[in-house]
Write an enzyme that holds these catalytic residues in place. Structure first.
Site, PDB file in Angstrom:
ATOM      1  N   LYS A  93       0.897  -1.298  -0.104  1.00 51.42           N
ATOM      2  CA  LYS A  93      -0.134  -0.207  -0.010  1.00 51.42           C
ATOM      3  C   LYS A  93       0.796   1.253   0.071  1.00 51.42           C
ATOM      4  CE  LYS A  93      -2.209  -0.930   3.813  1.00 51.42           C
ATOM      5  NZ  LYS A  93      -1.750  -2.063   4.309  1.00 51.42           N
ATOM      6  N   ARG A 142      -8.965   1.045   9.389  1.00 52.88           N
ATOM      7  CA  ARG A 142      -8.482  -0.146   9.734  1.00 52.88           C
ATOM      8  C   ARG A 142      -9.461  -0.834  10.395  1.00 52.88           C
ATOM      9  NH1 ARG A 142      -2.843   0.534   8.692  1.00 52.88           N
ATOM     10  NH2 ARG A 142      -1.645  -0.780   9.687  1.00 52.88           N
ATOM     11  N   ARG A 169      11.787  -6.753   4.614  1.00 57.48           N
ATOM     12  CA  ARG A 169      11.571  -5.116   4.197  1.00 57.48           C
ATOM     13  C   ARG A 169      12.525  -4.506   5.120  1.00 57.48           C
ATOM     14  NH1 ARG A 169       5.833  -2.334   4.589  1.00 57.48           N
ATOM     15  NH2 ARG A 169       5.622  -2.624   6.650  1.00 57.48           N
ATOM     16  N   ARG A 190      11.581  -2.317  10.927  1.00 52.53           N
ATOM     17  CA  ARG A 190      10.594  -1.892  11.866  1.00 52.53           C
ATOM     18  C   ARG A 190      10.364  -2.972  12.707  1.00 52.53           C
ATOM     19  NH1 ARG A 190       5.692   0.133   8.013  1.00 52.53           N
ATOM     20  NH2 ARG A 190       4.732  -0.744   9.721  1.00 52.53           N
ATOM     21  N   ARG A 229       0.173  -9.367  13.179  1.00 47.74           N
ATOM     22  CA  ARG A 229      -0.508  -8.375  12.345  1.00 47.74           C
ATOM     23  C   ARG A 229      -1.475  -8.657  11.440  1.00 47.74           C
ATOM     24  NH1 ARG A 229       4.425  -5.375   9.912  1.00 47.74           N
ATOM     25  NH2 ARG A 229       2.845  -3.677   9.175  1.00 47.74           N
TER      26      ARG A 229
HETATM   27  P1  AMP Z   1       1.423   0.739   8.881  1.00 47.50           P
HETATM   28  O1  AMP Z   1       2.397   1.510   8.430  1.00 47.50           O
HETATM   29  O2  AMP Z   1       0.049   1.287   8.225  1.00 47.50           O
HETATM   30  O3  AMP Z   1       1.225  -0.719   8.640  1.00 47.50           O
HETATM   31  O4  AMP Z   1       1.128   1.039  10.416  1.00 47.50           O
HETATM   32  C1  AMP Z   1       1.853   0.558  11.411  1.00 47.50           C
HETATM   33  C2  AMP Z   1       1.065   0.634  12.811  1.00 47.50           C
HETATM   34  O5  AMP Z   1       0.624   2.079  13.163  1.00 47.50           O
HETATM   35  C3  AMP Z   1      -0.156  -0.153  12.772  1.00 47.50           C
HETATM   36  O6  AMP Z   1       0.332  -1.605  13.030  1.00 47.50           O
HETATM   37  C4  AMP Z   1      -0.769   0.308  13.981  1.00 47.50           C
HETATM   38  O7  AMP Z   1      -0.158   0.186  15.193  1.00 47.50           O
HETATM   39  C5  AMP Z   1      -0.570   1.813  13.799  1.00 47.50           C
HETATM   40  N1  AMP Z   1      -1.713   2.301  12.998  1.00 47.50           N
HETATM   41  C6  AMP Z   1      -1.471   2.883  11.619  1.00 47.50           C
HETATM   42  N2  AMP Z   1      -2.816   3.285  11.127  1.00 47.50           N
HETATM   43  C7  AMP Z   1      -3.815   2.893  11.983  1.00 47.50           C
HETATM   44  C8  AMP Z   1      -5.083   2.899  12.077  1.00 47.50           C
HETATM   45  N3  AMP Z   1      -5.851   3.340  10.979  1.00 47.50           N
HETATM   46  N4  AMP Z   1      -5.762   2.411  13.155  1.00 47.50           N
HETATM   47  C9  AMP Z   1      -4.942   2.051  14.179  1.00 47.50           C
HETATM   48  N5  AMP Z   1      -3.751   2.006  14.249  1.00 47.50           N
HETATM   49  C10 AMP Z   1      -3.026   2.592  13.115  1.00 47.50           C
END
Ligand code: AMP
Length: 210
Positions: free
Chosen positions: A13, A88, A127, A154, A165
């Site tokens: 994404k 989410r 990654r 990360r 996840r």
């Molecule tokens: P991402 O980079 O989108 O994978 O987001 C990394 C982490 O940020 C996720 O695993 C969540 O802990 C937090 N996060 C990102 N977007 C959201 C969301 N819309 N709702 C809740 N937590 C989020």
């Protein structure tokens, strides 16, 4: 264009969002990036989000929704936006719908990136991310080619967290696919293959609807 990208962690994404936002000249809004920036800067929001993020859990909706509401007050969303990593769960999708309906700026399309878990685990465990600009690399890269920043893995890309996840995605996020299917806004493409081919597929789908 007002667009949401949905798909499991590791579907690409973030990478596709950069291409699509540039192609359609709209801001790329990644809630994960906003959280990571806050974390890096040690803000109260970052400190609040850290333990959820490190463990692969969702940050509570009250925090995330307010952060998104605030982001929508920036003037750059007038021409549309691309949301990446938000909503989410169904609660967030409903919150977003209400906010957009109130502003008379409904969504145009929701693009789903489809990929199987096996391919995701392979992708995510190799990654690497630039600490400074967030650009994504594989584990063979040494430094960020854009800003020379250090590459790191990360916390949430470590094997034990990836599995969690994916469970969180299946339980909490996947139901939004159904939610958007019912609104008639959902379009799906395969997230397998070269980055440039996936971008072409995405642009064709968003432009021509196929
Ligand atoms: P991402 O980079 O989108 O994978 O987001 C990394 C982490 O940020 C996720 O695993 C969540 O802990 C937090 N996060 C990102 N977007 C959201 C969301 N819309 N709702 C809740 N937590 C989020």
């Amino acid at each position: 264009m007002r667009l949401i990208l949905v798909g499991p962690p590791g579907a690409g994404k973030g990478t596709q969002a950069v291409h699509l936002a540039s192609h359609f000249a709209i801001p790329h809004i990644s809630t994960g990036d906003i959280f990571r920036l806050n974390l890096k800067n040690g803000t109260p929001l970052g400190i609040q989000a850290k333990s959820f993020m490190d463990n692969g859990n969702l940050v509570p909706d009250s925090v995330t929704n307010e952060m998104v509401r605030d982001r929508f007050t920036h003037g750059d969303v007038g021409n549309g936006f691309l949301l990446d990593g938000y909503p989410r769960n169904v609660g967030q999708a409903e919150f977003l719908n209400n906010a957009l309906t109130a502003a008379n700026t409904p969504l145009d399309v929701v693009l789903e990136l489809k990929i199987e878990n096996e391919a995701i685990i392979k992708r995510l465990s190799s990654r690497r991310t630039c600490r400074d600009c967030g650009k994504i690399y594989s584990d063979t890269a040494k430094k960020c080619e854009s800003c020379d920043g250090e590459l790191y893995q990360r916390e949430d890309d470590k094997a034990e967290v990836i599995k969690h996840r994916l469970d969180v995605y299946a339980e909490q996020t996947a139901p939004i696919i159904d939610f958007y299917q019912k609104t008639g806004l959902l379009k799906s493409i395969s997230a397998l293959g070269e980055v440039s081919d996936i971008s072409k597929r995405a642009i064709a789908t968003l432009t021509n609807g196929n």
